[in-house]
Design a protein around this motif. Structure first.
Motif, PDB file in Angstrom:
ATOM      1  N   MET A  28      10.451  11.332 120.447  1.00 27.69           N
ATOM      2  CA  MET A  28       9.851  10.249 119.695  1.00 27.69           C
ATOM      3  C   MET A  28       8.416  10.586 119.318  1.00 27.69           C
ATOM      4  SD  MET A  28       9.551   6.259 120.767  1.00 27.69           S
ATOM      5  CE  MET A  28      11.307   6.076 120.513  1.00 27.69           C
ATOM      6  N   MET A  29       7.752  11.373 120.114  1.00 35.31           N
ATOM      7  CA  MET A  29       6.359  11.690 119.866  1.00 35.31           C
ATOM      8  C   MET A  29       6.185  12.883 118.940  1.00 35.31           C
ATOM      9  SD  MET A  29       5.007   9.297 121.516  1.00 35.31           S
ATOM     10  CE  MET A  29       3.304   9.771 121.322  1.00 35.31           C
ATOM     11  N   ASP A  30       7.212  13.724 118.792  1.00 33.62           N
ATOM     12  CA  ASP A  30       7.072  14.976 118.051  1.00 33.62           C
ATOM     13  C   ASP A  30       7.691  14.938 116.668  1.00 33.62           C
ATOM     14  OD1 ASP A  30       5.865  15.930 120.294  1.00 33.62           O
ATOM     15  OD2 ASP A  30       7.685  16.840 121.109  1.00 33.62           O
ATOM     16  N   SER A  31       8.278  13.844 116.282  1.00 32.33           N
ATOM     17  CA  SER A  31       9.030  13.810 115.041  1.00 32.33           C
ATOM     18  C   SER A  31       8.563  12.666 114.165  1.00 32.33           C
ATOM     19  CB  SER A  31      10.527  13.665 115.359  1.00 32.33           C
ATOM     20  OG  SER A  31      11.256  13.442 114.183  1.00 32.33           O
ATOM     21  N   ASN A  32       8.810  12.801 112.853  1.00 29.96           N
ATOM     22  CA  ASN A  32       8.512  11.701 111.946  1.00 29.96           C
ATOM     23  C   ASN A  32       9.713  10.785 111.797  1.00 29.96           C
ATOM     24  OD1 ASN A  32      10.164  13.383 110.519  1.00 29.96           O
ATOM     25  ND2 ASN A  32       8.934  13.390 108.647  1.00 29.96           N
ATOM     26  N   LYS A  33      10.691  10.961 112.697  1.00 27.62           N
ATOM     27  CA  LYS A  33      11.839  10.067 112.769  1.00 27.62           C
ATOM     28  C   LYS A  33      11.835   9.370 114.125  1.00 27.62           C
ATOM     29  CE  LYS A  33      14.797  12.817 109.706  1.00 27.62           C
ATOM     30  NZ  LYS A  33      16.076  13.561 109.586  1.00 27.62           N
ATOM     31  N   MET A  34      12.202   8.115 114.129  1.00 28.56           N
ATOM     32  CA  MET A  34      12.208   7.344 115.366  1.00 28.56           C
ATOM     33  C   MET A  34      13.498   6.538 115.463  1.00 28.56           C
ATOM     34  SD  MET A  34       9.569   4.330 116.590  1.00 28.56           S
ATOM     35  CE  MET A  34       8.162   5.422 116.437  1.00 28.56           C
ATOM     36  N   THR A  35      14.110   6.576 116.630  1.00 27.63           N
ATOM     37  CA  THR A  35      15.274   5.746 116.906  1.00 27.63           C
ATOM     38  C   THR A  35      14.915   4.791 118.029  1.00 27.63           C
ATOM     39  OG1 THR A  35      16.824   7.498 116.261  1.00 27.63           O
ATOM     40  CG2 THR A  35      17.685   5.712 117.621  1.00 27.63           C
ATOM     41  N   ILE A  36      15.126   3.500 117.788  1.00 30.96           N
ATOM     42  CA  ILE A  36      14.869   2.528 118.842  1.00 30.96           C
ATOM     43  C   ILE A  36      16.202   1.970 119.332  1.00 30.96           C
ATOM     44  CG2 ILE A  36      12.564   1.927 118.055  1.00 30.96           C
ATOM     45  CD1 ILE A  36      13.728  -0.623 116.835  1.00 30.96           C
ATOM     46  N   ASN A  37      16.286   1.789 120.644  1.00 35.71           N
ATOM     47  CA  ASN A  37      17.516   1.333 121.287  1.00 35.71           C
ATOM     48  C   ASN A  37      17.330  -0.077 121.840  1.00 35.71           C
ATOM     49  OD1 ASN A  37      18.749   3.846 120.807  1.00 35.71           O
ATOM     50  ND2 ASN A  37      17.827   4.702 122.663  1.00 35.71           N
ATOM     51  N   LEU A  38      18.201  -0.967 121.410  1.00 40.23           N
ATOM     52  CA  LEU A  38      18.116  -2.372 121.785  1.00 40.23           C
ATOM     53  C   LEU A  38      19.432  -2.827 122.397  1.00 40.23           C
ATOM     54  CD1 LEU A  38      16.637  -3.638 118.382  1.00 40.23           C
ATOM     55  CD2 LEU A  38      15.334  -2.874 120.381  1.00 40.23           C
ATOM     56  N   ALA A  39      19.373  -3.787 123.309  1.00 39.67           N
ATOM     57  CA  ALA A  39      20.582  -4.384 123.888  1.00 39.67           C
ATOM     58  C   ALA A  39      20.474  -5.897 123.784  1.00 39.67           C
ATOM     59  CB  ALA A  39      20.750  -3.966 125.349  1.00 39.67           C
ATOM     60  N   LEU A  64      25.391   0.567 129.267  1.00 38.06           N
ATOM     61  CA  LEU A  64      23.978   0.961 129.257  1.00 38.06           C
ATOM     62  C   LEU A  64      23.823   2.415 129.682  1.00 38.06           C
ATOM     63  CD1 LEU A  64      22.347  -2.232 130.832  1.00 38.06           C
ATOM     64  CD2 LEU A  64      22.005  -1.413 128.498  1.00 38.06           C
ATOM     65  N   ALA A  65      24.546   2.799 130.734  1.00 38.57           N
ATOM     66  CA  ALA A  65      24.467   4.179 131.222  1.00 38.57           C
ATOM     67  C   ALA A  65      25.059   5.143 130.204  1.00 38.57           C
ATOM     68  CB  ALA A  65      25.195   4.298 132.561  1.00 38.57           C
ATOM     69  N   HIS A  66      26.146   4.746 129.563  1.00 37.98           N
ATOM     70  CA  HIS A  66      26.818   5.637 128.613  1.00 37.98           C
ATOM     71  C   HIS A  66      25.996   5.844 127.338  1.00 37.98           C
ATOM     72  CE1 HIS A  66      30.066   7.555 126.377  1.00 37.98           C
ATOM     73  NE2 HIS A  66      29.892   6.664 125.404  1.00 37.98           N
ATOM     74  N   HIS A  67      25.471   4.759 126.785  1.00 38.29           N
ATOM     75  CA  HIS A  67      24.786   4.852 125.496  1.00 38.29           C
ATOM     76  C   HIS A  67      23.299   5.159 125.618  1.00 38.29           C
ATOM     77  CE1 HIS A  67      28.323   3.577 123.286  1.00 38.29           C
ATOM     78  NE2 HIS A  67      28.435   2.496 124.045  1.00 38.29           N
ATOM     79  N   PHE A  68      22.667   4.673 126.689  1.00 38.34           N
ATOM     80  CA  PHE A  68      21.213   4.817 126.816  1.00 38.34           C
ATOM     81  C   PHE A  68      20.806   5.577 128.072  1.00 38.34           C
ATOM     82  CE2 PHE A  68      21.289   0.463 124.573  1.00 38.34           C
ATOM     83  CZ  PHE A  68      21.396   1.071 123.325  1.00 38.34           C
ATOM     84  N   GLY A  69      21.755   6.251 128.706  1.00 32.99           N
ATOM     85  CA  GLY A  69      21.446   6.967 129.938  1.00 32.99           C
ATOM     86  C   GLY A  69      20.392   8.038 129.749  1.00 32.99           C
ATOM     87  N   GLN A  70      20.448   8.732 128.611  1.00 33.08           N
ATOM     88  CA  GLN A  70      19.493   9.803 128.346  1.00 33.08           C
ATOM     89  C   GLN A  70      18.351   9.331 127.442  1.00 33.08           C
ATOM     90  OE1 GLN A  70      19.563  12.794 129.830  1.00 33.08           O
ATOM     91  NE2 GLN A  70      21.328  12.056 130.993  1.00 33.08           N
ATOM     92  N   GLU A  71      18.707   8.658 126.352  1.00 23.05           N
ATOM     93  CA  GLU A  71      17.696   8.254 125.379  1.00 23.05           C
ATOM     94  C   GLU A  71      16.843   7.100 125.878  1.00 23.05           C
ATOM     95  OE1 GLU A  71      19.616   7.378 121.715  1.00 23.05           O
ATOM     96  OE2 GLU A  71      20.510   9.360 121.498  1.00 23.05           O
ATOM     97  N   GLY A  72      17.426   6.233 126.692  1.00 26.81           N
ATOM     98  CA  GLY A  72      16.675   5.117 127.239  1.00 26.81           C
ATOM     99  C   GLY A  72      16.754   3.866 126.374  1.00 26.81           C
ATOM    100  N   LEU A  73      16.468   2.740 126.989  1.00 29.02           N
ATOM    101  CA  LEU A  73      16.465   1.433 126.325  1.00 29.02           C
ATOM    102  C   LEU A  73      15.022   1.008 126.071  1.00 29.02           C
ATOM    103  CD1 LEU A  73      18.043  -1.208 125.493  1.00 29.02           C
ATOM    104  CD2 LEU A  73      17.577  -2.016 127.827  1.00 29.02           C
ATOM    105  N   HIS A  74      14.731   0.650 124.821  1.00 29.39           N
ATOM    106  CA  HIS A  74      13.381   0.200 124.479  1.00 29.39           C
ATOM    107  C   HIS A  74      13.170  -1.284 124.760  1.00 29.39           C
ATOM    108  CE1 HIS A  74      13.576   3.913 122.008  1.00 29.39           C
ATOM    109  NE2 HIS A  74      12.299   3.967 122.289  1.00 29.39           N
ATOM    110  N   LEU A  75      14.227  -2.091 124.485  1.00 33.56           N
ATOM    111  CA  LEU A  75      14.025  -3.527 124.625  1.00 33.56           C
ATOM    112  C   LEU A  75      15.366  -4.239 124.798  1.00 33.56           C
ATOM    113  CD1 LEU A  75      11.489  -5.404 124.495  1.00 33.56           C
ATOM    114  CD2 LEU A  75      12.143  -5.914 122.131  1.00 33.56           C
TER     115      LEU A  75
END
Length: 226
Positions: free
Chosen positions: A10-21, A105-116
């Motif tokens: 997220m810090m190194d790219s001009n693209k950002m993906t946010i994960n919400l539940a 949550l573990a399957h979809h955001f286990g690595q990328e993480g949940l933002h909100l």
């Protein structure tokens, strides 16, 4: 196990993906709210006398080019939204729902993480004293001690406030002590979502801008699920 981290991608790219539940009670408008966030009809949404959503489902938006600027560069945004069954559910046990959501949550955001986590709450349904079967209780259990920093309330059917002759501030002033206590706990992170007046694109843009404010306040940190 939950952990906090700052994604390097997220810090190194001009693209950002946010994960919400999305969390909430049956018929609170979770799936409809998720569709507005995605700009799609990924999630089935309809009026019914019972719980409609039975499984967790992940939806992905198209890319929002030049959504914001960071470090002098334009950033392209993509949104991932996890829709969850209503809690409590009319056809599934509380234990079943919690396990379903925990695994998703573990399957979809286990690595990328949940933002909100977004607690979806109808404005015309009072938030009463928290019970063991409330969505707030499930959020606390699944997100752990840091839940207050990663939760916001998404008020749906907000047009009903105007229909009742209130504005947003007056609505919150008259809100239940339970809702006010919850808002204090989550640093007053809330969003009103209207179905009338604004176009779907305007609603999505306003909601996403507010969500990005919350995520920025958290320094783009995420919750990881292992």
């Amino acid at each position: 196990m939950l952990s906090l981290c700052l994604p390097t991608a997220m810090m190194d790219s001009n693209k950002m993906t946010i994960n919400l539940a999305l969390f909430g009670m049956t018929q609170s408008g979770k799936s409809s709210a998720g569709n507005i966030l995605l700009g799609s009809t990924d999630f089935h949404s309809s009026f019914a006398p019972c719980s409609v959503t039975k499984d967790c489902s992940l939806g992905r938006s198209c890319h929002f080019h030049s959504f914001m600027r960071r470090g002098g560069q334009e950033v392209t945004l993509q949104v991932q939204v996890l829709d969850t069954p209503g809690y409590p559910h009319s056809r599934m046990s509380k234990k079943h729902v919690k396990q379903e959501v925990r695994e998703a949550l573990a399957h979809h955001f286990g690595q990328e993480g949940l933002h909100l986590a977004l607690l979806v709450q109808r404005v015309d349904v009072p938030l009463c004293e928290q019970e063991e079967s409330s969505p707030v209780q499930m959020i606390q259990e699944l997100l752990g001690h840091a839940w207050k920093n990663y939760t916001a309330i998404l008020f749906t059917h907000a047009e009903k406030i105007e229909e009742a002759g209130f504005n947003e501030d007056e609505y919150l002033h008259e809100a239940s002590d339970t809702l006010l206590t919850l808002l204090n706990s989550i640093q007053h992170r809330y969003i009103f979502q209207y179905k009338k007046g604004n176009s779907i694109n305007e609603q999505r843009l306003k909601t996403l801008e507010r969500i990005m404010e919350f995520i920025k306040e958290n320094c783009y940190q995420v919750l990881n699920f292992k």
